[in-house]
Every structure is written in C-alpha cells, then in structure tokens.
Scaffold this motif. Sequence first.
Motif, mmCIF file in Angstrom:
data_model
loop_
_atom_site.group_PDB
_atom_site.id
_atom_site.type_symbol
_atom_site.label_atom_id
_atom_site.label_comp_id
_atom_site.label_asym_id
_atom_site.label_seq_id
_atom_site.Cartn_x
_atom_site.Cartn_y
_atom_site.Cartn_z
ATOM 1 N N ILE A 163 -66.927 -8.139 53.433
ATOM 2 C CA ILE A 163 -68.343 -8.063 53.068
ATOM 3 C C ILE A 163 -68.536 -8.880 51.802
ATOM 4 N N TYR A 164 -69.175 -10.040 51.947
ATOM 5 C CA TYR A 164 -69.250 -11.006 50.843
ATOM 6 C C TYR A 164 -70.693 -11.086 50.343
ATOM 7 N N ASP A 165 -70.985 -10.282 49.335
ATOM 8 C CA ASP A 165 -72.332 -10.214 48.765
ATOM 9 C C ASP A 165 -72.463 -11.264 47.663
ATOM 10 N N LEU A 166 -73.308 -12.262 47.877
ATOM 11 C CA LEU A 166 -73.425 -13.355 46.912
ATOM 12 C C LEU A 166 -74.175 -12.966 45.645
ATOM 13 N N GLU A 167 -74.703 -11.737 45.600
ATOM 14 C CA GLU A 167 -75.280 -11.224 44.345
ATOM 15 C C GLU A 167 -74.220 -11.238 43.239
ATOM 16 N N PHE A 168 -72.986 -10.939 43.613
ATOM 17 C CA PHE A 168 -71.899 -10.875 42.630
ATOM 18 C C PHE A 168 -71.524 -12.266 42.113
ATOM 19 N N ILE A 169 -71.607 -13.261 42.976
ATOM 20 C CA ILE A 169 -71.137 -14.598 42.650
ATOM 21 C C ILE A 169 -72.016 -15.268 41.600
ATOM 22 N N GLU A 170 -73.317 -14.996 41.658
ATOM 23 C CA GLU A 170 -74.255 -15.737 40.826
ATOM 24 C C GLU A 170 -74.133 -15.432 39.335
ATOM 25 N N SER A 171 -73.479 -14.333 38.989
ATOM 26 C CA SER A 171 -73.313 -13.998 37.574
ATOM 27 C C SER A 171 -71.910 -14.306 37.058
ATOM 28 N N LEU A 172 -71.110 -15.010 37.875
ATOM 29 C CA LEU A 172 -69.745 -15.329 37.451
ATOM 30 C C LEU A 172 -69.755 -16.290 36.262
ATOM 31 N N PRO A 173 -68.860 -16.088 35.285
ATOM 32 C CA PRO A 173 -68.712 -17.091 34.219
ATOM 33 C C PRO A 173 -68.180 -18.389 34.808
ATOM 34 N N GLU A 174 -68.477 -19.497 34.142
ATOM 35 C CA GLU A 174 -68.107 -20.810 34.665
ATOM 36 C C GLU A 174 -66.595 -20.936 34.884
ATOM 37 N N LYS A 175 -65.812 -20.303 34.029
ATOM 38 C CA LYS A 175 -64.351 -20.369 34.181
ATOM 39 C C LYS A 175 -63.915 -19.798 35.532
ATOM 40 N N GLU A 176 -64.554 -18.708 35.966
ATOM 41 C CA GLU A 176 -64.200 -18.096 37.250
ATOM 42 C C GLU A 176 -64.731 -18.922 38.418
ATOM 43 N N VAL A 177 -65.905 -19.525 38.236
ATOM 44 C CA VAL A 177 -66.427 -20.425 39.259
ATOM 45 C C VAL A 177 -65.450 -21.581 39.461
ATOM 46 N N ARG A 178 -64.973 -22.137 38.349
ATOM 47 C CA ARG A 178 -64.039 -23.263 38.410
ATOM 48 C C ARG A 178 -62.744 -22.866 39.110
ATOM 49 N N SER A 179 -62.258 -21.674 38.793
ATOM 50 C CA SER A 179 -61.021 -21.211 39.416
ATOM 51 C C SER A 179 -61.183 -21.104 40.923
ATOM 52 N N GLY A 180 -62.292 -20.546 41.368
ATOM 53 C CA GLY A 180 -62.508 -20.381 42.799
ATOM 54 C C GLY A 180 -62.806 -21.677 43.519
ATOM 55 N N PHE A 181 -63.519 -22.568 42.851
ATOM 56 C CA PHE A 181 -63.918 -23.815 43.501
ATOM 57 C C PHE A 181 -62.711 -24.706 43.812
ATOM 58 N N ALA A 182 -61.622 -24.520 43.093
ATOM 59 C CA ALA A 182 -60.404 -25.290 43.394
ATOM 60 C C ALA A 182 -59.932 -25.025 44.822
#
Length: 361
Positions: A163-182
């Motif tokens: 269950i992937y709720d994108l509400e959680f993703i939008e508040s991620l710090p940029e460092k975590e976004v960068r980690s996942g985007f790799a």
Amino acid sequence: MQQIKINTTTKSYPVNIGHGAVRMLGELCNGAEDRYTSVMVITDETVASLYLPYFRENSGLERFIEKIVPSGEKAKTFDVYYDCLSAALENKLDRKSLIIAFGGGAVGDLAGFVAATFMRGIRFIQVPTTILAHDSAVGGKVAINHPLGKNMVGAFHQPEAVIYDLEFIESLPEKEVRSGFAEVIKHSLISGEGFYHWLREEINSLKSIEYPQMLEFLSKGIQIKGSVVAKDEYENGIRAYLNFGHTLGHAIEAEAGYGNITHGEAVAVGMLFAIELSREVLKLAFNLEEFKMWLQSLGYRTSLPSGLSVDRLLLRMKQDKKAVGNTIRFVLLQQVGHPVVSEVEENVLLNNLKKFMEEGE
C-alpha cells in the motif's frame, strides 16, 4: 489510484499506489479470506512521530499493536530483530496474525524478516513511506545486516500487498528523495533507453518533482521490478540484475558504517563505477561524463567517500551475495537495458577501483 499486479511463482499480490492509498488497508485486512487474529505495526521513531496519527486515523484498522524501532539502518540489527520477536510473543501473536511494515526500506526489511521467521512465517503487508522503498517493498527480499555485510541474514517472503500512499512521499527531506531516486535510475539503466532518457529530460531537480512525474517513475520502477521478480523469484538468474550498482554500493555502506552514507548515495557511486567497469570490460558505449554531470546536478556525490581503503572495499565485495568461491561477480551493462552478470578478475577490479578513486580526488 493505480494498481500494479505482482505475480510470482508462490504468490500474486497488488501494489496500490496513489494519494490516500492507506485508506484501503482496513478493507484489505477485513476482507482477507483467512481473517487475521491480530495485527502488529512495526514502524520507526521518525515515521511514528510524523505519520502514526495519520495512519491511526485513516487506515481503517480498529486496533493494532504498535512496535517502534530505531530509524534507518540501526533498525536492521540482531538486537532490534530479537526485540521485535519478543514483542510479538509478549502480545500473543499467532500464525494467523499480520505484521504491517510501516516505514522506509529498513523497516520493510526488518518487519518482513520478523514475519518470515516468526512461527516459521506469518503474513505481512508493506506500507512504504519513502521513494527508496518502491524497490525494496516489492519482491519479497527481507533481511537484517551483519557487521560483516549488508542484508546477509534474510529470507524470501512475499507480502500480501503493498500500500503505497504518496501523501508520505511529498514531505520527504531532499536527502531521502535522493537516496530513493538512485534506485529509480538503476531501474532505467537495466530496463531500456526510453525510460532512462525520459528521466534525464524530466527530472532536473529533486526539490521540485511534480506529482504526475512521481507517479510515473515510481509506477514504472515497480513494474520493472515486478517483471524481473516474476521470472526469477529466488535470484537464481536475472534477478541479480536488480543489484546493478550494489556490489560496490553495499561495500561502501559497510566500510563507511551503516547509516553514515545513505543507501542511494552509495548505489549512485556504485553505478558510476559499474559503468566505468562496463566500458573497460564489455566496451560499453555510454556518455559517462554526461551521466556524471546529471547526477551532480541532482546533488549526488560521484566519487568514493574519503578515508576508504581500496583493499577493504575489495574484501567486502568478495563477501557480496553474488560472489561464488571468492570470485567477484558484477552486474555490468552491455548497453543500456542489457545487463549481464560477469565474473571480473581481481586484478582488473583492483586496477579500476584505484583509477576510480584517483579520478575522484
């Protein structure tokens, strides 16, 4: 709301992705053919402080046990794993109980491994809260770390659903976004030039990703992961391609100390090295400088962290799960979208690693 079906030899399950997806959880649990006797939610300190109230209010679960663990890689230790098993026993979970992994990749790995081993295996659901977890939440790989290697103690245990709720993703710090985007970049490089070029054209900053872009690349990454897992659930063949960039990446994480460099940052460096090695060993035609400049524009480091020993990194890579008889096997690219697993001679690897380190100094 988008649904992607994951089909493996042992189980089929849905990945529901979109805003408010967590609201499907109660209906999913209550509608299970074999009803759950109890539910334990394993989450970490960061996610609990940010999102546990939202989860309580919107999940539709009447009651559940909460188990809060340390954040990040600190969750994936023997002590924390043992503590979760103790909590399950103390709260009288049984073979018809359910564990919900609510958090990023580390919580998903930990909670999944608890579920895989408690009473020889009970059901679990992944509720990821990071971009990184779009990769780890799908496919059934669950594990904890050993001081001598990342994810060395684990199992294959497929979830009932993601269950992937994108509400959680939008508040991620940029460092975590960068980690996942790799991991998104990894999926593009092993799947084909179309997705890779789309990412290059569409994603110029990790500070301002539009919702449609996010939904597109996460869905595409999950579909790529699902198609590979469907053909090779237990990593006897092509599933190893999903480890592109991870052989050196995991070695960097271990040598730097788990948590001191994010998984994605280490994998980005690992991918750069794997591409250089592919150009050397397989004569890959690839514009490495263009790729490196794109990574740098997104905030990635493109060199090995200072203070790491080439010899120590080589030793770590010999302990990689793909290694056979102390022979290091690397996922390389013949071309974008055409990965292969290749045995690389130690002297070739060592020379290229030294060169890679010198280039970054």
